[in-house]
Scaffold this active site. Structure first.
Site, mmCIF file in Angstrom:
data_model
loop_
_atom_site.group_PDB
_atom_site.id
_atom_site.type_symbol
_atom_site.label_atom_id
_atom_site.label_comp_id
_atom_site.label_asym_id
_atom_site.label_seq_id
_atom_site.Cartn_x
_atom_site.Cartn_y
_atom_site.Cartn_z
ATOM 1 N N TYR A 123 0.681 -1.234 0.113
ATOM 2 C CA TYR A 123 -0.049 0.156 0.000
ATOM 3 C C TYR A 123 0.842 1.246 -0.067
ATOM 4 O O TYR A 123 1.756 1.117 0.723
ATOM 5 C CB TYR A 123 -1.093 0.056 1.308
ATOM 6 C CG TYR A 123 -1.956 1.367 1.053
ATOM 7 C CD1 TYR A 123 -2.936 1.063 0.320
ATOM 8 C CD2 TYR A 123 -1.841 2.518 1.747
ATOM 9 C CE1 TYR A 123 -3.947 2.239 0.201
ATOM 10 C CE2 TYR A 123 -2.308 3.500 1.539
ATOM 11 C CZ TYR A 123 -3.634 3.286 0.774
ATOM 12 O OH TYR A 123 -4.316 4.628 0.694
ATOM 13 N N GLN A 185 -10.785 0.443 0.861
ATOM 14 C CA GLN A 185 -11.273 -0.394 -0.410
ATOM 15 C C GLN A 185 -10.099 -0.861 -0.959
ATOM 16 O O GLN A 185 -10.063 -2.076 -1.566
ATOM 17 C CB GLN A 185 -12.019 0.565 -1.237
ATOM 18 C CG GLN A 185 -11.049 1.744 -1.836
ATOM 19 C CD GLN A 185 -11.334 3.055 -1.152
ATOM 20 O OE1 GLN A 185 -11.562 3.191 0.004
ATOM 21 N NE2 GLN A 185 -11.201 4.248 -2.039
ATOM 22 N N ASN A 208 -3.357 5.994 6.376
ATOM 23 C CA ASN A 208 -3.813 7.101 7.362
ATOM 24 C C ASN A 208 -4.904 6.019 8.345
ATOM 25 O O ASN A 208 -4.570 4.964 8.107
ATOM 26 C CB ASN A 208 -4.884 7.949 6.674
ATOM 27 C CG ASN A 208 -6.161 7.520 5.893
ATOM 28 O OD1 ASN A 208 -6.352 6.033 5.724
ATOM 29 N ND2 ASN A 208 -6.666 8.057 4.858
ATOM 30 N N SER A 231 3.416 9.538 11.925
ATOM 31 C CA SER A 231 4.712 9.776 12.099
ATOM 32 C C SER A 231 5.486 10.289 13.230
ATOM 33 O O SER A 231 4.937 11.448 13.651
ATOM 34 C CB SER A 231 5.669 10.148 10.567
ATOM 35 O OG SER A 231 6.756 9.753 10.575
ATOM 36 N N GLN A 253 10.299 16.238 10.503
ATOM 37 C CA GLN A 253 9.222 15.283 10.705
ATOM 38 C C GLN A 253 7.550 15.937 10.893
ATOM 39 O O GLN A 253 6.778 15.321 10.446
ATOM 40 C CB GLN A 253 9.528 14.675 12.158
ATOM 41 C CG GLN A 253 8.821 13.521 12.506
ATOM 42 C CD GLN A 253 9.186 12.305 11.615
ATOM 43 O OE1 GLN A 253 10.506 12.511 11.248
ATOM 44 N NE2 GLN A 253 8.373 11.630 11.249
ATOM 45 N N HIS A 256 5.278 16.128 7.632
ATOM 46 C CA HIS A 256 4.492 14.874 6.997
ATOM 47 C C HIS A 256 3.182 15.158 7.334
ATOM 48 O O HIS A 256 2.568 14.708 6.428
ATOM 49 C CB HIS A 256 4.810 13.763 8.228
ATOM 50 C CG HIS A 256 6.225 12.772 7.467
ATOM 51 N ND1 HIS A 256 6.219 12.161 6.678
ATOM 52 C CD2 HIS A 256 7.360 12.928 8.017
ATOM 53 C CE1 HIS A 256 7.387 11.732 6.335
ATOM 54 N NE2 HIS A 256 8.198 12.069 7.163
ATOM 55 N N HIS A 322 11.273 7.196 14.799
ATOM 56 C CA HIS A 322 12.963 7.600 14.413
ATOM 57 C C HIS A 322 13.105 7.972 15.595
ATOM 58 O O HIS A 322 12.661 8.805 16.759
ATOM 59 C CB HIS A 322 12.569 8.689 13.452
ATOM 60 C CG HIS A 322 11.881 8.326 12.142
ATOM 61 N ND1 HIS A 322 10.632 8.741 11.878
ATOM 62 C CD2 HIS A 322 12.130 7.742 11.146
ATOM 63 C CE1 HIS A 322 10.072 8.110 10.822
ATOM 64 N NE2 HIS A 322 11.114 7.704 10.360
ATOM 65 N N ASP A 355 15.029 7.997 5.167
ATOM 66 C CA ASP A 355 13.913 8.137 4.251
ATOM 67 C C ASP A 355 14.068 7.891 3.093
ATOM 68 O O ASP A 355 13.139 7.555 2.216
ATOM 69 C CB ASP A 355 13.127 9.453 4.857
ATOM 70 C CG ASP A 355 12.346 9.580 6.033
ATOM 71 O OD1 ASP A 355 12.128 8.373 6.334
ATOM 72 O OD2 ASP A 355 12.002 10.841 6.351
ATOM 73 N N GLU A 409 -0.843 -36.791 28.070
ATOM 74 C CA GLU A 409 -1.892 -35.792 27.878
ATOM 75 C C GLU A 409 -2.987 -36.268 26.980
ATOM 76 O O GLU A 409 -3.981 -35.568 26.694
ATOM 77 C CB GLU A 409 -1.121 -34.792 26.699
ATOM 78 C CG GLU A 409 0.051 -34.006 27.403
ATOM 79 C CD GLU A 409 0.736 -32.990 26.330
ATOM 80 O OE1 GLU A 409 0.312 -33.096 24.932
ATOM 81 O OE2 GLU A 409 1.389 -32.229 26.789
ATOM 82 N N HIS A 414 -0.653 -40.406 19.180
ATOM 83 C CA HIS A 414 0.771 -39.871 18.883
ATOM 84 C C HIS A 414 1.708 -40.936 19.360
ATOM 85 O O HIS A 414 2.623 -41.022 18.883
ATOM 86 C CB HIS A 414 0.917 -38.583 19.811
ATOM 87 C CG HIS A 414 0.117 -37.187 19.143
ATOM 88 N ND1 HIS A 414 -1.175 -37.268 18.766
ATOM 89 C CD2 HIS A 414 0.909 -36.261 18.791
ATOM 90 C CE1 HIS A 414 -1.431 -35.840 18.537
ATOM 91 N NE2 HIS A 414 -0.365 -35.293 18.262
#
Length: 426
Positions: A123, A185, A208, A231, A253, A256, A322, A355, A409, A414
């Site tokens: 993404y 979506q 977001n 961030s 920073q 952003h 960071h 970055d 057990e 087994h």
């Protein structure tokens, strides 16, 4: 922006950060996921029209669009992306783990092999800025890991197009498919599949609050790297720091996002005051002034501690995405750092280096996630199946361990699977 003297109550409050309450939007996101799962392409296109104002015929980017992007993009930028790709590739190749095996006991050999995930969805956020650098950070490690199918989803502009730099970066990194969709979506499409977008096995990349919420909800149907929020940076410094550097690191920073968090933590009052004055002065001249000033007003903090030990303690508790360390003895401070996503050591190491091109990954845990997660890496795209081989001697020796425990057990089948190999009575 005030200079706050450290105390535990203040620290506890600050550590809450600028995290939006994901729970508030989960119902909205859940409805979108359900809609896309049921109505597939039609729902993705409908939400793209609603949120991105783009009416689309086809979701997938064509080869002609990619070629056109190369023709349109400044050649210097293409070369910069190529250089960044080379460094990112070098760094992430070094992260490939080795296969190994060992003799656990006589006749018992066990080890670990490496296999890539088959398909990954990357993404790439849109909105306030374009992030070709994020494509490199997500696609290149997946490619190095050997992932067979890597797709990218990113929101289009109102004209239905993806920015040229995004397309070029995706092509340079080796993405197999690029799709024009963003938000919840896009996460739904990658997680569940549509007529155009075949589902993937893992989804990575920042976004977001709606993207983060969607990733949390689809986790289990697919894997994710970690949930990420706004961030953040924490600068840990003493009286040897350069105030001008600190101020620009702070602003880099803040630009952003209005929800970005910026901290300067120091044991030196003079440095705190100088940095504060410069941050406020430079902010007035900044290109992204409105975003910066909102970020600083809401989430910009300078913390004055009694000593460096107190400053380090706050840093570890905060666990920043960071962390910049600029002190008289950076390595000694580094030895005491337990929690951070990515660390920038020394006065010549700005976050911007990581970055864009030093090679390390900038997809990192936020919101205190560095206490539990590492940043995105080549290992995020691989699986590590275990392998074992037993000889007759090995199973005979191990039977003394397996049979009593299995029978205790209540798992008699087994135990029998071992006994039958030893010609024991079942």
């Amino acid at each position: 922006m005030e200079i706050l003297k450290y105390d535990k109550e203040t620290a506890d409050d600050l550590i809450k950060r600028s995290q939006a309450d994901i729970n508030e939007i989960l119902n909205i996101v859940s409805d979108i996921l359900k809609d896309v799962k049921e109505n597939k392409d039609e729902a993705v296109k409908r939400y793209t029209a609603k949120f991105d104002k783009a009416e689309l015929d086809d979701l997938q980017v064509s080869e002609d669009e990619i070629k056109e992007a190369y023709d349109n993009l400044d050649k210097d930028l293409i070369e910069a992306l190529e250089r960044a790709s080379e460094n990112i590739e070098k760094f992430h190749k070094a992260q490939i783990p080795e296969e190994w095996s060992m003799e656990v006991n006589t006749g018992i050999t066990a080890g670990q092999i490496i296999r890539p995930i088959n398909s990954v969805g990357c993404y790439i956020p849109g909105g306030r800025a374009a992030y070709p650098s994020s494509i490199l950070m997500e696609v290149i490690p997946a490619k190095i890991a050997g992932v067979e199918r890597i797709i990218c989803c990113t929101p289009p502009g109102a004209d239905g197009k993806i920015m040229d730099a995004i397309l070029v970066a995706a092509d340079l990194a080796g993405a197999d498919e690029i799709y024009k969709c963003g938000g919840s979506q896009a996460i739904a499409a990658m997680a569940y599949g549509t007529e155009s977008i075949e589902k993937v096995e893992k989804i990575v990349g920042p976004g977001n609050v709606f993207v983060t919420g969607a990733k949390k909800l689809v986790y289990g149907d697919v894997d994710i790297e970690f949930p990420a929020g706004p961030s953040e940076v924490l600068i840990l410094c003493d009286n040897t720091a350069v105030p001008e550097y600190l101020a620009h690191d702070f602003l880099s920073q803040a630009e952003h996002d209005p929800e970005a968090s910026c901290f300067l933590v120091t044991d030196d009052e003079e440095i705190a005051n100088k940095a504060k004055d410069l941050i406020e002065e430079f902010a007035k001249k900044a290109a992204r002034r409105e975003i910066i000033e909102e970020s600083l007003e809401k989430h910009g903090h300078i913390i004055l501690c009694e000593n460096m030990e107190e400053a380090i303690d706050f840093t570890n508790t905060y666990a920043p995405e960071h962390l910049i360390i600029t002190t008289e003895d950076d390595k000694a401070v580094l030895d005491k750092i337990k929690n951070a996503g990515s660390i920038f050591l020394g006065k010549y190491s700005p976050v911007a280096a990581g970055d864009y091109g030093s090679g390390t990954n900038h997809v990192l845990p936020t919101g205190g996630g560095a206490k539990m997660y590492s940043g995105l890496s080549t290992e995020a795209f691989i699986k590590k199946p275990t392998v074992q081989t037993l000889t007759q001697e090995g199973i005979e020796e191990l039977a003394k361990t397996v049979i009593p425990i299995a029978e205790y057990e209540g798992f008699y089948a087994h135990a029998n699977s071992v006994k039958v190999r030893l010609n024991k009575e079942l």
